[in-house]
Write a protein that holds these residues in place. Structure first.
Motif, short mmCIF file in Angstrom:
data_model
loop_
_atom_site.label_atom_id
_atom_site.label_comp_id
_atom_site.label_asym_id
_atom_site.label_seq_id
_atom_site.Cartn_x
_atom_site.Cartn_y
_atom_site.Cartn_z
N PRO A 176 8.55 2.80 -0.09
CA PRO A 176 7.12 3.17 -0.17
C PRO A 176 6.87 4.36 0.72
CG PRO A 176 7.42 0.82 0.34
CD PRO A 176 8.76 1.48 0.46
N GLN A 177 6.10 5.29 0.22
CA GLN A 177 5.89 6.52 0.96
C GLN A 177 4.43 6.67 1.37
OE1 GLN A 177 8.65 9.12 1.38
NE2 GLN A 177 9.51 7.06 1.20
N SER A 178 4.24 7.25 2.54
CA SER A 178 2.88 7.63 2.91
C SER A 178 2.94 8.88 3.75
CB SER A 178 2.18 6.50 3.65
OG SER A 178 3.04 5.91 4.57
N ALA A 179 1.81 9.50 3.92
CA ALA A 179 1.74 10.68 4.78
C ALA A 179 1.59 10.23 6.22
CB ALA A 179 0.57 11.55 4.36
N VAL A 180 2.23 10.95 7.13
CA VAL A 180 2.12 10.62 8.55
C VAL A 180 1.51 11.82 9.27
CG1 VAL A 180 3.37 10.04 10.65
CG2 VAL A 180 4.09 9.08 8.46
N THR A 219 -1.46 3.86 16.84
CA THR A 219 -1.35 4.33 15.47
C THR A 219 -2.40 3.65 14.60
OG1 THR A 219 0.99 4.81 15.71
CG2 THR A 219 0.18 4.45 13.47
N GLY A 247 -3.70 3.04 10.76
CA GLY A 247 -3.14 3.11 9.42
C GLY A 247 -3.86 2.26 8.39
N ALA A 248 -5.14 2.00 8.60
CA ALA A 248 -5.87 1.22 7.59
C ALA A 248 -5.79 1.96 6.25
CB ALA A 248 -7.31 1.02 8.02
N PRO A 249 -5.60 1.21 5.15
CA PRO A 249 -5.36 1.86 3.86
C PRO A 249 -6.46 2.83 3.45
CG PRO A 249 -4.84 -0.47 3.73
CD PRO A 249 -5.46 -0.25 5.09
N ARG A 279 -7.92 11.07 0.90
CA ARG A 279 -6.86 11.75 0.16
C ARG A 279 -5.72 10.82 -0.23
NH1 ARG A 279 -6.14 16.34 4.63
NH2 ARG A 279 -6.59 14.47 5.84
N GLY A 280 -5.70 9.65 0.34
CA GLY A 280 -4.59 8.73 0.06
C GLY A 280 -4.15 8.05 1.33
N ARG A 281 -3.01 7.42 1.29
CA ARG A 281 -2.54 6.68 2.45
C ARG A 281 -2.06 7.65 3.53
NH1 ARG A 281 -0.66 1.31 3.60
NH2 ARG A 281 -1.18 1.17 5.80
N VAL A 299 -1.09 7.51 7.57
CA VAL A 299 -0.91 6.79 8.82
C VAL A 299 -0.95 7.81 9.94
CG1 VAL A 299 0.70 5.45 10.19
CG2 VAL A 299 0.38 4.91 7.77
#
Lengths: 237, 237
Positions: free
Chosen positions: B11-15, B84, B86-88, B93-95, B97
């Motif tokens: 699963p990918q998300s932006a950091v 950190t 990281g609430a969804p 713009r999207g996920r 974190v």
DNA sequence: CTAATAGTGTCTCTCAGACAGTATATC
DNA sequence: GATATACTGTCTGAGAGACACTATTAG
């Protein structure tokens, strides 16, 4: 979906949670580790953890992994976010940013391995921290994560009531003292500890009950909130 | 790690990293904010920050954003990871974190806006924290991030020498006291503060110099390390 | 009885807060 | 001189550590 289109332009990484689950056993501070059943680091010890699902909150992911890999329910532990580890090379599978959580509980059961773990067990933290390598070397950068978790727990005992997170819902002053002695690896004067902790305003709430768990005069039972600050703090030397 | 798939299947998300940059100005604790030049929240105030590059360490990303959006060099600030978030749903713009960092410095210059910011400025933290909404409302969950940063700074003044992070390399006891008074928003007894801080072993190192910055008897100059613990701590009421 | 743990009393030392007093600069 | 800031001295009270002492259980 416009949302996923916009997000697709952003740099992507995998986000994981790793857990430092601490408890006190036999007078020693112990940590929960799993033996990895899959690569990378297959067969090595590691902290329990896993990837955060696409629509899952970080803390929810931590509680989910706690249940999946350790069989621990939310009520059994006190959980707090520890620190995030994201060095580019920390996971051979690619970029993985891991949000570490610290969980503490009293008398936690010996868990069985979950889906990806060959086994799961509590072992003294000293086993993992005191040697530079060897059969108990932890996978990834988990030794650094464990060290950070242990140091956080040690520090928070000083100025918060976090010690009660290692105690059952009702506990005696002696049991709380045993927690401090295990986490700090020191011996404390029972008389002075008793006075300090009962004088700290609003910390210990007597339940009225008494118990005698190990011979000797029965002790008063207390409840407490691990989150309340300790005034004055209980300092290490 | 739970999911037994190749890296491409993770699963990918932006950091991202977000920065709480604090300094003391005119006896008040101030935070650096930027006015966003691009959507979302265009025109709104926000904490400086940006996405972590694919092969960039988290701390390196924080220093890079510090330079890009605030023109601050590494030596000008003390940086530490905060928490950190990281609430969804925290970013439309999207996920995303976001790893929040706390930066503290002395007499930081008023920066100009960077590529994505219309402007950048230091304003008292009370302006952003004391109102529930209004023209100064911060974008995203940045109000919560700011609150966490301010609380961290306030707490660490008690039991570490972090206060000197708000002071120039050489400073007087009076200047350090002004930092405590600004961050805690209290007034402290100059005489007692002087004794406490000079008695704390290994904290202040006299440079031998003296100065008279504001009339009155010249004061001794000191150096100190923001990271050393304070023994005994300097407690708030 | 002894052994073990719980809890109190007391002494000393250190430190925090209050605040008076002294030192040295600018005006 | 007045004023401002930098220190130092001193008193008082609270808390920490050492440790003697009492209380209440098990065996």
């Amino acid at each position: 979906m416009a949302k996923s289109k916009a997000a697709a332009a952003l740099p992507q990484s995998a986000v994981a949670v790793d857990l430092v689950v601490l408890t006190v056993r036999g007078g020693e501070l112990c940590v929960l580790t799993v033996r990895r059943g899959i690569p990378p680091y297959q067969g090595k010890f590691a902290l329990p953890g896993g990837f955060v699902l696409p629509d899952e909150d970080l803390e929810a992911a931590a509680y989910r992994e706690l249940a999946e890999e350790a069989g621990l329910k939310k009520r059994a532990v006190t959980l707090e976010q520890l620190r995030t580890f994201g060095a580019p090379g920390r996971d051979p599978r690619g970029r993985v940013v891991s949000v570490a959580y610290l969980a503490m509980g009293a008398g936690l059961p010996d868990p069985r391995g979950g889906s990806d773990a060959l086994s799961a067990q509590f072992e003294p933290v000293s086993e993992y921290l005191s040697r530079r390598a060897g059969p108990l070397a932890l996978a990834f950068d988990h030794k650094a994560i464990l060290a950070a978790g242990v140091e956080r727990a040690r520090a928070k005992l000083e100025y918060t009531g976090l010690g009660v997170a290692f105690c059952p819902p009702e506990f005696t002053v002696g049991e709380l003292r045993a927690v401090y002695e295990a986490v700090w690896d020191v011996t404390l004067d029972p008389a002075n500890f008793h006075r300090k902790v009962t004088n700290a305003s609003g910390f210990l709430v007597p339940t009225g009950g008494r118990t005698s768990r190990g011979g000797g005069r029965p002790a008063a039972l207390y409840r407490a909130d691990p989150l309340v600050p300790l005034h004055p703090p209980i300092m290490r030397a």
